[in-house]
Scaffold this active site. Structure first.
Site, PDB file in Angstrom:
ATOM      1  N   GLU A 148       0.870  -1.165   0.000  1.00 31.03           N
ATOM      2  CA  GLU A 148       0.000   0.000   0.000  1.00 31.03           C
ATOM      3  C   GLU A 148       0.917   1.227   0.000  1.00 31.03           C
ATOM      4  O   GLU A 148       1.811   1.329   0.845  1.00 31.03           O
ATOM      5  CB  GLU A 148      -0.892   0.006   1.255  1.00 31.03           C
ATOM      6  CG  GLU A 148      -1.859   1.164   1.215  1.00 31.03           C
ATOM      7  CD  GLU A 148      -2.762   1.265   2.438  1.00 31.03           C
ATOM      8  OE1 GLU A 148      -2.758   0.363   3.290  1.00 31.03           O
ATOM      9  OE2 GLU A 148      -3.476   2.292   2.514  1.00 31.03           O
TER      10      GLU A 148
ATOM     11  N   ARG B 105       4.950 -13.225   9.531  1.00 28.40           N
ATOM     12  CA  ARG B 105       5.585 -11.946   9.213  1.00 28.40           C
ATOM     13  C   ARG B 105       6.887 -11.848   9.982  1.00 28.40           C
ATOM     14  O   ARG B 105       7.086 -12.519  10.998  1.00 28.40           O
ATOM     15  CB  ARG B 105       4.667 -10.776   9.505  1.00 28.40           C
ATOM     16  CG  ARG B 105       4.317 -10.549  10.951  1.00 28.40           C
ATOM     17  CD  ARG B 105       3.168  -9.551  11.098  1.00 28.40           C
ATOM     18  NE  ARG B 105       3.518  -8.207  10.705  1.00 28.40           N
ATOM     19  CZ  ARG B 105       2.929  -7.538   9.704  1.00 28.40           C
ATOM     20  NH1 ARG B 105       1.982  -8.085   8.995  1.00 28.40           N
ATOM     21  NH2 ARG B 105       3.281  -6.307   9.428  1.00 28.40           N
TER      22      ARG B 105
ATOM     23  N   LYS C  26       4.231   0.603   9.503  1.00 26.53           N
ATOM     24  CA  LYS C  26       4.374   1.880   8.790  1.00 26.53           C
ATOM     25  C   LYS C  26       3.760   3.026   9.577  1.00 26.53           C
ATOM     26  O   LYS C  26       4.277   4.134   9.570  1.00 26.53           O
ATOM     27  CB  LYS C  26       3.728   1.772   7.409  1.00 26.53           C
ATOM     28  CG  LYS C  26       4.622   1.072   6.417  1.00 26.53           C
ATOM     29  CD  LYS C  26       4.019   1.099   5.028  1.00 26.53           C
ATOM     30  CE  LYS C  26       2.938   0.070   4.899  1.00 26.53           C
ATOM     31  NZ  LYS C  26       2.433  -0.089   3.535  1.00 26.53           N
TER      32      LYS C  26
END
Ligand code: ATP
Ligand code: MG
Length: 555
Positions: free
Chosen positions: A33, A258, A268
């Site tokens: 994104e 992850r 982020k």
């Protein structure tokens, strides 16, 4: 560079198996994104997705998941591309944007409405949350759930036409408010956002939710293996529901753990907070776990790829030790970096018996690991600087450096002996008076006496001054991303993560420095992209020389 065979992972093995019973082209994607810069966690996903495509001669798409115009920006789209290229991967022509599918996604929504599988809801976001229920209690149906298809079609078109304010209406899937999986309790598909999108401008004022976009984008692009992190396991039934109801191609979703790294945050949102609150210079601050930060810090992309290889791909979450990443960086730089000398905290040494005005050119080996790297000349003269910490007035026995009456070798030059210590009126040591042994130029002593320590040095008249920045972990807490342990991110910051040495003394060959070096006995350093406040070069310490990870794996 790795001494072990490239380990295979469970996804690779699975694809191997599948290819035994059917021929197909492996098609993966990396779907960032564009709401921030890529970090080392993304590198894991990039290496996995592009890596599998390379390995199986398949295709990997770069797809920007750009469904939230409030947070996304073209500058991130550019930076993400730059970072992926730097890491060593190439998407060729395979670049896509979820926003390219906005028309198609809108049509999908209409299809669901027509099937009686989606409805326009007037509940507020808070009410929707209340009605959703909890893990232990079922949700409640919205009073607007039984609107007719015709009414829903009209309302949804009006939403698209901008007739309602933000938050006044949403489109929801009509699934089942009593299902155990909360993602399946009539999730929101579209919301009203009167925002300008970085690619579609003001064409849309309704935007699809991530969950309504992601699976269908994979389907449109005919992705064979849609790899995502474990949190999305609970979303898989929803993605399948969409694909089934729309009767479109089914990619196979596979979840993997992850990356989390200790002393690091990989979110982020929180990284943006560090930038916005000024705790770091910018996204590319050399202390940031971003790819741009690591690039500026001097981490070689090969080392990051090697790290991603070594951590492997698994199905259970765990935290990786930062020391492993540093180990990979060191291992790479050890092969490639030129060895040079620099003195960070200088102590003046006058060689009383060395002729005034004389300069000798000493031969210095560029890289003992690489015979082809050759040698260079290093000027030597009567006054040299050594590191303050390499002298002790009253040294313990095991201190193999300089002390009164002791001898050490100056690397690539002579053995010297400390004869006298000069102090200022405050009692601080400001100078050492030494003698040098002219018989020891780059060789052993004539009488066979042993000299244990070897120090790095810089000739005073030839020193090149530059700023040096020493970095350590940005966080003092091992697990700064844990919101229970560390509710206040600011309080976990390491106040000593950056130490600036404004005037270090470097050997003159570094005037034209490019790339990475080993400063003997100090660590690996690289030239920063910016200049210091007084216009000098800046050198970033990439990593220290001591390798805690090598010790761990030897045990
Ligand atoms: P963040 O939590 O940092 O905002 P994100 O998942 O929201 O990350 P995206 O831009 O959506 O960020 O991520 C793009 C891809 O990178 C996704 O497929 C995601 O699964 C993967 N990814 C993100 N963080 C990690 C991580 N720590 N380890 C492995 N893969 C990751
Ligand atoms: Mg995401």
């Amino acid at each position: 560079m790795s001494e072990v065979e490239t380990p295979s992972n469970f996804i690779q093995n699975k694809i191997d198996q599948e290819l035994k019973s059917a021929k197909f082209t492996v098609h993966t994607r990396f779907p960032p994104e564009p709401n921030g810069h890529l970090h080392i966690g993304h590198a894991k996903s990039i290496c996995l997705n592009f890596g599998l495509a390379n390995q199986f001669s398949g295709i990997c798409n770069l797809r920007f998941d750009d469904t939230n115009p409030n947070k996304e920006d073209m500058k991130y789209v550019k930076a993400i591309q730059e970072d992926i290229k730097w890491l060593g991967f190439d998407w060729g022509n395979q670049i896509f944007y979820a926003s390219d599918y906005f028309n198609q996604l809108f049509e999908f929504a209409i299809q669901l409405i027509n099937k009686g599988k989606a409805y326009v809801d007037d509940l507020t976001p808070e009410q929707i949350r209340e009605y959703r229920g909890t893990l232990s209690e079922p949700g409640e149906n919205s009073p607007y759930r039984d609107r007719t298809v015709e009414e829903n079609l009209v309302l949804f078109q009006k939403m698209k036409a901008g007739e309602f304010a933000e938050g006044k209406k949403v489109l929801r899937a009509k699934i089942d408010m009593s299902l155990g999986n909360l993602n399946m309790r009539d999730p929101v598909l579209y919301r009203i956002l009167k925002a300008t999108h970085h690619r579609t401008g003001n064409k849309w004022c309704i935007y699809p939710m991530y969950d309504f976009t992601h699976g269908q984008s994979d389907s449109i692009e005919k992705i064979t293996h849609s790899l995502c992190t474990l949190e999305f396991e609970d979303h898989r039934p929803l993605y399948n529901w969409f694909l089934d109801e729309l009767e479109i191609y089914h990619p196979q979703q596979i979840e993997f753990a992850r990356l989390s790294l200790n002393y690091t945050i990989l979110s982020k949102r929180k990284l943006l907070q560090l930038v916005e609150e000024g705790h770091v210079g910018d996204w590319d601050d050399p202390r940031m776990p971003t790819l741009s930060g690591m690039r500026r810090r001097g981490y070689p992309p090969e080392a990051i790829r090697e790290f991603c290889e070594r951590i492997g791909i698994s199905k259970s979450n765990s935290t990786v030790d930062f020391a492993l990443l540093e180990h990979c960086v060191r291992e790479n730089l050890n092969q490639t970096a030129t060895r040079v000398m620099a003195v960070l905290r200088p102590l003046k040494v006058v060689l009383m018996n060395y002729p005034e005005g004389q300069v000798e050119e000493m031969d210095a080996v560029n890289n003992p690991e690489d015979p082809d790297a050759g040698t260079r000349k290093m000027p030597f003269s009567r006054i040299v600087y050594i590191e303050q910490e390499d002298f002790m007035e009253d040294p313990p026995k095991k201190f193999f450096r300089l002390g009164p009456g002791r001898e050490v070798r100056l690397k690539h030059a002579y053995v010297i002996k400390c004869e006298e210590v000069i102090k200022n009126e405050l009692g601080e040591i400001v100078e050492l008076r030494c003698t040098y042994d002219p018989e020891t130029r780059s060789g052993s002593t004539q009488d066979g006496r042993k000299v244990k320590g070897t120090l790095h040095w810089i000739s005073a008249d030839h020193a090149h001054k530059a700023e040096v920045r020493l970095y350590s972990h940005l966080f003092k807490h091992a697990n700064p991303g844990d919101e229970k342990e560390c509710p206040d991110l600011k309080a976990t910051l390491n106040p000593d993560s950056l130490e600036i040495i404004e005037e270090a003394l470097l050997e003159p060959s570094l005037k034209n420095a490019k790339g990475s070096y080993q400063f003997l006995r100090l660590g690996y350093f690289c030239v920063d992209s910016q200049k210091s406040s007084y216009g000098s070069q800046v050198f970033n310490r990439i990593v220290t020389l001591r390798d805690t990870w090598a010790k761990i794996i030897k045990k």
